[in-house]
Every structure is written in C-alpha cells, then in structure tokens.
Design a protein around this motif. Structure first.
Motif, PDB file in Angstrom:
ATOM      1  N   ARG A 162     -10.398 -18.595   9.964  1.00 10.99           N
ATOM      2  CA  ARG A 162     -11.015 -17.484  11.147  1.00 10.99           C
ATOM      3  C   ARG A 162     -10.253 -17.460  12.266  1.00 10.99           C
ATOM      4  O   ARG A 162      -8.836 -18.132  12.393  1.00 10.99           O
ATOM      5  CB  ARG A 162     -11.875 -18.390  11.561  1.00 10.99           C
ATOM      6  CG  ARG A 162     -13.412 -18.819  11.091  1.00 10.99           C
ATOM      7  CD  ARG A 162     -14.341 -19.663  12.029  1.00 10.99           C
ATOM      8  NE  ARG A 162     -15.222 -18.413  13.272  1.00 10.99           N
ATOM      9  CZ  ARG A 162     -15.755 -19.110  13.705  1.00 10.99           C
ATOM     10  NH1 ARG A 162     -15.797 -20.602  14.216  1.00 10.99           N
ATOM     11  NH2 ARG A 162     -16.212 -17.834  15.122  1.00 10.99           N
ATOM     12  N   SER A 163      -9.822 -16.333  13.455  1.00 13.95           N
ATOM     13  CA  SER A 163      -9.229 -16.032  14.668  1.00 13.95           C
ATOM     14  C   SER A 163      -9.836 -16.958  15.665  1.00 13.95           C
ATOM     15  O   SER A 163     -10.976 -16.860  15.587  1.00 13.95           O
ATOM     16  CB  SER A 163      -9.944 -14.816  14.666  1.00 13.95           C
ATOM     17  OG  SER A 163     -10.170 -14.027  14.952  1.00 13.95           O
ATOM     18  N   ALA A 186      -9.500 -14.942  18.078  1.00 16.41           N
ATOM     19  CA  ALA A 186     -10.268 -14.232  19.016  1.00 16.41           C
ATOM     20  C   ALA A 186     -11.940 -14.647  18.480  1.00 16.41           C
ATOM     21  O   ALA A 186     -12.803 -14.316  19.509  1.00 16.41           O
ATOM     22  CB  ALA A 186     -10.176 -12.871  18.778  1.00 16.41           C
ATOM     23  N   SER A 187     -12.391 -15.140  16.538  1.00 21.58           N
ATOM     24  CA  SER A 187     -13.736 -14.696  16.588  1.00 21.58           C
ATOM     25  C   SER A 187     -14.377 -16.430  17.345  1.00 21.58           C
ATOM     26  O   SER A 187     -15.892 -15.823  17.977  1.00 21.58           O
ATOM     27  CB  SER A 187     -13.891 -15.334  15.602  1.00 21.58           C
ATOM     28  OG  SER A 187     -12.953 -15.774  14.810  1.00 21.58           O
ATOM     29  N   VAL A 188     -13.750 -17.554  17.386  1.00 15.72           N
ATOM     30  CA  VAL A 188     -14.090 -18.329  18.312  1.00 15.72           C
ATOM     31  C   VAL A 188     -14.498 -18.010  19.819  1.00 15.72           C
ATOM     32  O   VAL A 188     -15.268 -18.360  19.876  1.00 15.72           O
ATOM     33  CB  VAL A 188     -13.296 -19.231  17.847  1.00 15.72           C
ATOM     34  CG1 VAL A 188     -13.015 -20.631  19.242  1.00 15.72           C
ATOM     35  CG2 VAL A 188     -12.464 -19.712  16.332  1.00 15.72           C
ATOM     36  N   ALA A 225     -15.073 -15.471  21.040  1.00 15.65           N
ATOM     37  CA  ALA A 225     -16.070 -14.501  20.659  1.00 15.65           C
ATOM     38  C   ALA A 225     -17.476 -15.500  20.935  1.00 15.65           C
ATOM     39  O   ALA A 225     -18.540 -14.814  21.052  1.00 15.65           O
ATOM     40  CB  ALA A 225     -16.309 -13.578  19.856  1.00 15.65           C
ATOM     41  N   ASP A 226     -17.696 -16.642  19.978  1.00 16.27           N
ATOM     42  CA  ASP A 226     -18.564 -16.382  19.632  1.00 16.27           C
ATOM     43  C   ASP A 226     -19.259 -18.103  20.520  1.00 16.27           C
ATOM     44  O   ASP A 226     -20.280 -18.419  20.683  1.00 16.27           O
ATOM     45  CB  ASP A 226     -18.900 -17.669  18.344  1.00 16.27           C
ATOM     46  CG  ASP A 226     -18.530 -17.607  17.143  1.00 16.27           C
ATOM     47  OD1 ASP A 226     -19.031 -16.142  16.744  1.00 16.27           O
ATOM     48  OD2 ASP A 226     -17.856 -17.679  15.439  1.00 16.27           O
ATOM     49  N   THR A 227     -18.237 -18.608  21.674  1.00 15.03           N
ATOM     50  CA  THR A 227     -18.337 -19.468  22.543  1.00 15.03           C
ATOM     51  C   THR A 227     -18.927 -19.304  23.463  1.00 15.03           C
ATOM     52  O   THR A 227     -18.722 -19.303  24.709  1.00 15.03           O
ATOM     53  CB  THR A 227     -16.985 -20.290  22.635  1.00 15.03           C
ATOM     54  OG1 THR A 227     -15.891 -20.272  22.614  1.00 15.03           O
ATOM     55  CG2 THR A 227     -16.995 -21.319  21.436  1.00 15.03           C
ATOM     56  N   LEU A 251     -10.258 -24.757  14.448  1.00 13.33           N
ATOM     57  CA  LEU A 251     -10.578 -24.023  13.998  1.00 13.33           C
ATOM     58  C   LEU A 251      -9.090 -24.665  12.185  1.00 13.33           C
ATOM     59  O   LEU A 251     -10.186 -24.537  11.436  1.00 13.33           O
ATOM     60  CB  LEU A 251      -8.877 -23.019  14.045  1.00 13.33           C
ATOM     61  CG  LEU A 251      -9.453 -21.460  14.936  1.00 13.33           C
ATOM     62  CD1 LEU A 251      -8.243 -21.211  15.454  1.00 13.33           C
ATOM     63  CD2 LEU A 251     -10.789 -20.437  14.868  1.00 13.33           C
ATOM     64  N   ASN A 286     -12.090 -25.875  10.897  1.00  8.94           N
ATOM     65  CA  ASN A 286     -12.758 -24.948  10.034  1.00  8.94           C
ATOM     66  C   ASN A 286     -12.739 -25.457   8.229  1.00  8.94           C
ATOM     67  O   ASN A 286     -13.038 -24.940   7.794  1.00  8.94           O
ATOM     68  CB  ASN A 286     -12.583 -23.889  10.495  1.00  8.94           C
ATOM     69  CG  ASN A 286     -13.488 -23.199   9.968  1.00  8.94           C
ATOM     70  OD1 ASN A 286     -14.798 -22.695   9.529  1.00  8.94           O
ATOM     71  ND2 ASN A 286     -12.623 -22.204   8.983  1.00  8.94           N
TER      72      ASN A 286
END
Length: 300
Positions: free
Chosen positions: A10-11, A13-15, A17-19, A54, A57
């Motif tokens: 995962r990136s 940015a994705s974390v 965005a999720d959090t 990350l 993960n």
C-alpha cells in the motif's frame, strides 16, 4: 500446500486517505499560529506511525512504538491543543481505541491522606484508557521536601500503567522546561518511558497579534481604526511584565477590552447601536488598560 498469499503493498497516500490523518494535521496548521518546530515534530510522529502501519500490512515485525510524550514550554503556547490533535491522530491510526483527551493536574491524582491517592489515580487512569492522559505541571506530583507527600505513590502507579498498558493509553506530561528537567532527573523511571520531547516556543509579538485577530473573529468582533496598533503597543508592554502567558494573556486582554467596550456602549443609552458599534473594539478600549496609565503621568 499453497503458500500464504502476501497482501498487496500500500502507499502512504492510501493510509492517509483511509484514516483522514492529513485532515487533522491540516487543522493543526490552520488553527494554531506559529509553532513550526512543534508542528514538524507532530508530522514526524504521524509519519512514523503510518510507516509502521504499512510494515504491519506486509507482515514485517515491528515493536509497538512508545508514544508517551513530554511537552515543555510556557503557559498559553498551545500544549493542550496539540495534545488533543495528537489524540485524534493516534485514534485514526489505530493506536488508541477512543481518541479522547483527559487533562488533569496534581489535585486530580494525589490524595490528602493515606489510602486516598491510589483510588484517585486509578479512577483517572480508568477514564483516560483508550485515549491520551495529559498531566499539566507534572512536576508538582513530586515534592521531595515533604516526607508525607503522596505524589510518589501516584507516580509509581502511572509508571506501571505506562509500561504495561502502553497499547491502550498514551501519557503526555507538560510544564515549564526547567522544572520538567528537574522532575525527570528525580524520576529516571518516568524519563525512560518518555519517547518524544516537544519544546513549545513562546509566540512572537506579530504571532500574538494574529492570535488576537483570530480570537476576535471567532467571537464576532474586530479591531477598529487604530485599535490593532494600540493592541500591538499593549503587547509590547505586557510581554515585559511578570506572568505573561502568551495566548492566554491575549485572551484575557481581549476579554477586558470587550468589557470596556460594553461599558462604553452601555453609557450611551439613547443611541440605537449599529452592528458596527457592537462588533468593533476601539483603540480607547485597549488604551484604557492600566499598562498605559504611566503615559498620562506628569513629568517630574
């Protein structure tokens, strides 16, 4: 036998965005004037926690980070506000269950007689579990000059919880820098459990003016003609006085200015007051402070 399927990478940015951690960091930048080194350190801590997430993960081993902190600085420099934002960050990244802040002082933890301290301290810890416990002026817990003081009992209970339940509670101790240094030297067990030390600088005068503008705007007021320079003049004098408390002193000064404005308007009973009248702080409302009283004194 099939090999376990490795989760996809995962990136950052994705974390984020999720959090929605970035939103909290942006709020911190927007809501607090100045404090650049503090904001940078908060972002560094957030970055470490995102990277740890990350790593987890992908199944990479990582010891649970120690997140207990020390905030040092003079009153009114934003320590409690930053602690609140930190609680939100830790919650959104899954490091605390609730993300609330419980702010206490010595009186909330230390009892006045034998057998009183332990239940008081444990009750506070129970309320703070799943969030952040903020202990202001933490050095008052330790009073070596008093043999019958019960603060050491509270410290020992805190140490146990900070070590054994650090995955469910983050403790932030705060206070003046020099007194906190002495406190840590006197309590090496506590010092060894504090991983992050954030120093909060005093605000510059121009930053205090920005804070005053924001406070007035929030309350539905503004500085009138010549009032902002008058408040800048007030700040120059007030900073030189004892017990200056940064943003806290600004708030107190504005409260007194609003009181003078109200008295001024109240005295003009027959005139219909406009919106401008009711929202404007005049220069005279500032210069009526006793800090300007010496200006009117006759020359010797």
């Amino acid at each position: 036998m099939n090999a376990p399927v490795e989760p996809p990478p995962r990136s950052v940015a994705s974390v984020l965005a999720d959090t929605q951690v970035e939103a909290v960091l942006d709020e911190l930048d927007r809501d607090l004037v100045g404090l650049a080194p503090v904001k940078a350190r908060v972002r560094d801590i957030a970055a470490m926690l995102v990277i740890d997430r990350l790593r987890a993960n992908l199944g990479l081993a990582a010891a649970a980070p120690s997140l207990h902190m020390s905030f040092t600085g003079n009153p009114g420099t934003g320590k409690t506000t930053v602690a609140m934002r930190m609680a939100q960050i830790l919650h959104r990244l899954g490091y605390v269950r609730k993300g609330h802040l419980v702010a206490v002082t010595r009186d909330d933890l230390v009892g006045q007689y034998i057998g009183h301290t332990a239940p008081k301290t444990k009750e506070v810890l129970k309320k703070a579990m799943g969030g952040v416990l903020f202990i202001d002026e933490a050095y008052y817990l330790y009073r070596p000059e008093n043999e019958r003081d019960y603060g050491q009992e509270a410290i020992e209970i805190l140490l146990q919880v900070m070590e054994n339940q650090r995955d469910d509670l983050v403790v932030v101790v705060a206070g003046y820098e020099d007194r906190m240094d002495t406190f840590f030297r006197s309590n090496p067990g506590l010092s060894s459990r504090i991983a992050h030390h954030l120093a909060f600088p005093d605000y510059r005068r121009d930053e205090l003016l920005q804070i005053a503008d924001r406070m007035l705007d929030t309350l539905g007021y503004r500085f009138g003609d010549d009032a902002r320079p008058a408040f800048d003049d007030y700040l120059e004098r007030r900073i030189a006085q004892p017990h200056f408390a940064n943003a806290r002193s600004v708030r107190n000064a504005l409260d007194r200015a609003r009181l003078r404005q109200a008295s001024r308007l109240f005295a003009d009973r027959e005139r219909a007051l406009t919106k401008d009248d009711l929202t404007t702080i005049a220069a005279d409302d500032i210069r009526a402070s006793r800090l300007f009283a010496t200006d009117a004194a006759p020359a010797p």
